[in-house]
Enzyme design. Structure first.
Site, PDB file in Angstrom:
ATOM      1  N   HIS A 294       0.839  -1.198   0.000  1.00  0.00           N
ATOM      2  CA  HIS A 294       0.000   0.000   0.000  1.00  0.00           C
ATOM      3  C   HIS A 294       0.877   1.253   0.000  1.00  0.00           C
ATOM      4  CE1 HIS A 294      -2.959  -2.935   1.628  1.00  0.00           C
ATOM      5  NE2 HIS A 294      -3.809  -2.208   0.954  1.00  0.00           N
TER       6      HIS A 294
ATOM      7  N   ASP B 134      -4.468  -6.136  -7.988  1.00  0.00           N
ATOM      8  CA  ASP B 134      -4.801  -5.460  -6.746  1.00  0.00           C
ATOM      9  C   ASP B 134      -5.009  -3.987  -7.104  1.00  0.00           C
ATOM     10  OD1 ASP B 134      -5.254  -5.038  -4.054  1.00  0.00           O
ATOM     11  OD2 ASP B 134      -3.433  -6.049  -3.384  1.00  0.00           O
TER      12      ASP B 134
END
Length: 540
Positions: free
Chosen positions: A191, A264
């Protein structure tokens, strides 16, 4: 309808799954559906208030889409279970997370739990779950996978992962094996940055890739990519999500995977900060991705769509490749009957979170509590005043969302007859938190400290509290970890230590039963904590 009856813009739209902020359809998602023809939406907790509301939202989105498209929407969510669950209130049946299931070693209950989850999601109009995680968590410093993994053993992860996939797909919920080729042995959260897994191909095929190979053989609907570099497969400095060598050569050709490859979220910093979302979308599709996920920002979502259309028109991506991806998408939508949806009617309580379903989840949860060490301090003395120190999740991360839950270990012990006081601190305790906890503990001879990722540098205040209390000779101290199980390594002097893998109410109820002697701890370590406390071990 075949992919050849769609315009280029409609084909590209099918290859996008996007998120939005709201409990009802708003201009953001309306624009994406009506103007850009997106193929699916992703829900987060920001989209959920209650079961009826989200079921109505799913129905309204499908109706909005049907006015301009003959192709129904994928409606997706990250409902992994345990600590990663976008829907987690008492209305639904919240299944345990992967590491809890790994500690239970029960593939039959894992399958049944997946069936329950799938049935309830489908009734809410959700037809894709971005789960299970098949990452092998063999790095204690991994900041993002941890308890989202079944454990560190390829066979265990494969067995429980396949049971979960089969449970989902038997109930027409598309399953997603993630994060290919494996995000477990990293120390960077994708992230926020770009991680690398340095191992050679032989090791990767034997360990990290093994559960994905089994999932392919079991017919998993989707595989989600990892924003992680694998130099053994891709010598350039690019993550698997953008690598043709990984997505096409390895996954499509070598492993013969025929299902959908989805990225993702491209807004994660490993992609957005390194390459940009729009260019990341083009590179991912060039590499072999069928669907790109852009979860949050309308500007980035539109930019990704326009970049993909431009790449086809310029010849950078051949339209024949787009046709192949769209054909896979339409086939899965047909296979999983995503066009079959109804407005939710009737009593929610009779359809969700029923006593029968929760009883099955309770059985699975109770099998997960793992007693690692105990030097004759259990069961707790119910007549002795007991202090519970509880760490509360007050900080938001990409994985954690703030949880202020009423039913914690203190109330669970009180229900079983303990004379208990609970003191709450932050998972990132302040100096005031630390000193208050230590001073209060000085008044008690029986203390239970609950820890939550005490191995994190941000949480070192939890370690100080445990060490200060453990230094006393006049206290019976019990420590129970409620996230990653490695906390024991921060305070090996502790005499009694248990692992719970999550802090949800049902897990706390099970822990209370173990602490009071009403239930024998049945879990086995799904990971190695140290040479002394290895995979598969449990105290007798």
């Amino acid at each position: 309808m075949t992919e050849l009856q769609l315009t280029l813009e409609e084909k590209i739209g099918q290859m996008l799954i996007c998120g939005f902020d709201g409990l009802t359809p708003n201009d953001h998602i309306q624009q994406l559906i009506e103007k850009h023809h997106i193929g699916g939406v992703i829900y987060f907790s920001r989209n959920y208030a209650n079961v009826k509301q989200i079921a109505d939202l799913s129905y309204e989105l499908q109706q909005m889409n049907a006015a301009s498209s003959q192709v129904p929407l994928f409606v997706s969510i990250d409902q992994e279970g345990g600590m990663v669950a976008r829907i987690d209130n008492d209305e639904v049946t919240l299944v345990p997370g992967n590491m809890s299931i790994g500690a239970s070693r029960d593939d039959e209950l894992a399958y049944e739990a997946a069936v329950i989850c799938a049935k309830e999601l489908r009734q809410m109009g959700i037809n894709v779950n971005f789960a299970p995680s098949l990452d092998i968590n063999n790095n204690p410093k991994n900041p993002v996978i941890g308890v989202r993994s079944y454990g560190e053993n390829a066979d265990l992860v494969s067995e429980l992962g396949i049971a979960t996939i089969e449970g989902y797909q038997s109930s027409d919920l598309a399953a997603t094996a993630k994060h290919f080729p494996g995000h477990g042995d990293t120390a960077v959260d994708s992230h926020y940055g770009l991680a690398s897994v340095p191992h050679n191909q032989a090791r990767l095929m034997k360990l990290e890739l093994a559960p994905f190979i089994r999932a392919i053989q079991a017919g998993v609907d989707m595989i989600m990519t990892a924003h992680v570099m694998f130099p053994a497969f891709e010598p350039e400095q690019i993550p698997a999500t953008l690598s043709r060598r990984v997505l096409h050569d390895l996954l499509r050709v070598q492993l013969a995977y025929e299902g959908i490859i989805i990225t993702d979220c491209l807004e994660m910093h490993a992609i957005s900060k390194e390459f940009g979302v729009a260019e990341g979308a083009v590179k991912a599709v060039e590499g072999g991705a069928d669907i790109v996920l852009v979860s949050h920002t309308l500007q980035e979502q539109v930019a990704a769509i326009e970049a993909l259309i431009g790449a086809v028109r310029s010849g950078r991506i051949q339209e024949e490749q787009i046709d192949v991806s769209v054909k896979r998408i339409l086939a899965l939508k047909h296979k999983r009957h995503v066009g079959e949806y109804e407005q939710l009617t009737g009593s929610v309580a009779e359809q969700f979170g029923t006593a029968e379903r929760k009883d099955l989840i309770r059985q699975l949860t109770e099998k997960s509590i793992t007693l690692v060490k105990d030097e004759q301090q259990l069961p707790l003395n119910l007549s002795e005043p007991t202090l519970v120190i509880w760490p509360e999740v007050r900080h938001h991360t990409q994985v954690d969302e703030p949880i202020v839950q009423a039913y914690t270990l203190g109330p669970a012990l009180a229900e079983l007859g303990a004379n208990v006081k609970e003191f709450r601190i932050a998972t990132h305790p302040t100096e005031e938190d630390i000193q208050s906890a230590i001073q209060l503990a000085a008044q008690y001879k029986q203390v239970v400290v609950v820890t939550y990722n005490a191995v994190s540098e941000l949480h070192e205040g939890q370690v100080e509290i445990v060490r200060q209390i453990a230094a006393r000779n006049d206290v019976a101290l019990v420590v129970a970890s409620t996230r990653n199980p490695y906390d024991l390594n921060q305070f090996s002097e502790v005499k009694t230590y248990l692992c719970c893998y999550e802090n949800r109410p049902m897990t706390m109820s099970a822990l209370a039963k173990v602490l009071t002697g009403q239930l024998k701890a049945q879990g086995k370590l799904p990971v190695t904590l140290s040479p002394e406390y290895s995979f598969g071990m449990a105290a007798q």
